[in-house]
Design a protein around this motif. Sequence first.
Motif, PDB file in Angstrom:
ATOM      1  N   SER A  13       0.849  -1.187   0.000  1.00 49.55           N
ATOM      2  CA  SER A  13       0.000   0.000   0.000  1.00 49.55           C
ATOM      3  C   SER A  13       0.884   1.236   0.000  1.00 49.55           C
ATOM      4  O   SER A  13       2.041   1.194   0.418  1.00 49.55           O
ATOM      5  CB  SER A  13      -0.943   0.012   1.209  1.00 49.55           C
ATOM      6  N   ALA A  14       0.306   2.342  -0.481  1.00 47.07           N
ATOM      7  CA  ALA A  14       1.036   3.606  -0.542  1.00 47.07           C
ATOM      8  C   ALA A  14       0.082   4.720  -0.128  1.00 47.07           C
ATOM      9  O   ALA A  14      -0.922   4.964  -0.802  1.00 47.07           O
ATOM     10  CB  ALA A  14       1.565   3.855  -1.947  1.00 47.07           C
ATOM     11  N   ALA A  25      -0.103  -4.208  -9.702  1.00 49.68           N
ATOM     12  CA  ALA A  25       1.001  -5.069 -10.140  1.00 49.68           C
ATOM     13  C   ALA A  25       2.019  -4.257 -10.930  1.00 49.68           C
ATOM     14  O   ALA A  25       1.656  -3.494 -11.827  1.00 49.68           O
ATOM     15  CB  ALA A  25       0.462  -6.213 -10.992  1.00 49.68           C
ATOM     16  N   ASN A  26       3.263  -4.389 -10.552  1.00 51.38           N
ATOM     17  CA  ASN A  26       4.397  -3.765 -11.231  1.00 51.38           C
ATOM     18  C   ASN A  26       4.364  -2.233 -11.221  1.00 51.38           C
ATOM     19  O   ASN A  26       5.002  -1.592 -12.049  1.00 51.38           O
ATOM     20  CB  ASN A  26       4.518  -4.285 -12.672  1.00 51.38           C
ATOM     21  N   LEU A  72       5.378   5.052  -5.047  1.00 49.45           N
ATOM     22  CA  LEU A  72       5.133   6.489  -5.167  1.00 49.45           C
ATOM     23  C   LEU A  72       4.165   6.786  -6.311  1.00 49.45           C
ATOM     24  O   LEU A  72       3.287   7.639  -6.188  1.00 49.45           O
ATOM     25  CB  LEU A  72       6.433   7.270  -5.337  1.00 49.45           C
ATOM     26  N   THR A  73       4.297   6.082  -7.414  1.00 50.09           N
ATOM     27  CA  THR A  73       3.363   6.250  -8.531  1.00 50.09           C
ATOM     28  C   THR A  73       1.948   5.893  -8.090  1.00 50.09           C
ATOM     29  O   THR A  73       0.983   6.577  -8.459  1.00 50.09           O
ATOM     30  CB  THR A  73       3.804   5.382  -9.725  1.00 50.09           C
ATOM     31  N   ALA A  74       1.822   4.837  -7.284  1.00 52.60           N
ATOM     32  CA  ALA A  74       0.507   4.449  -6.772  1.00 52.60           C
ATOM     33  C   ALA A  74      -0.074   5.536  -5.877  1.00 52.60           C
ATOM     34  O   ALA A  74      -1.269   5.847  -5.960  1.00 52.60           O
ATOM     35  CB  ALA A  74       0.607   3.131  -6.005  1.00 52.60           C
TER      36      ALA A  74
END
Length: 173
Positions: free
Chosen positions: A32-33, A64-65, A69-71
């Motif tokens: 999780s982010a 997935a993948n 940080l992008t999430a």
Amino acid sequence: MSSDIPLYERDPAAWRAHLAEGNRIQPRKRVSADVLFRDDGGRILLVDPQYKPAWDLPGGMVEANEPPLTAAIREVAEELGLEYAGGDLLVVDWVAPHEPWDDLLAFIFDGGVLSADQQRSIRLEDGELNAARFCTVPEARTLLRPYVSRRVDQALDAFATGRTHYLHDGCRS
């Protein structure tokens, strides 16, 4: 040459097959982010997800993948309609298996202080959230699940000290 050297060290195709087999059988981790946003009074932004029993930080599960940080950037845009450029990593928390869940790696990134204009621009975009609001730290502790509250306390400490914290279930080892 010695015959005890594994074949894959001399055969790139065998090495790729070895790696693929390891990738197939090794465990996967849930990740999780979340993002710790503050206002100029030191309150923190919490969200009330429809699908959870308690409040939480903005953010969510990493796909997935997808880099954590992008999430976090994606989740903040999806949930709150905010443009978040990313921030420093405050904590990584290894959460032990519990109830039906396997273990989890939880990342919290610094979201900085949201301006009054940014706060007014918050929109509950994707239907996952009942509400979003700024809370004092003591109030947040009453709204968050205990292990999330510990994680948030450690994130606040990491921000104050400038040192990223590695946690186990919200606690430093």
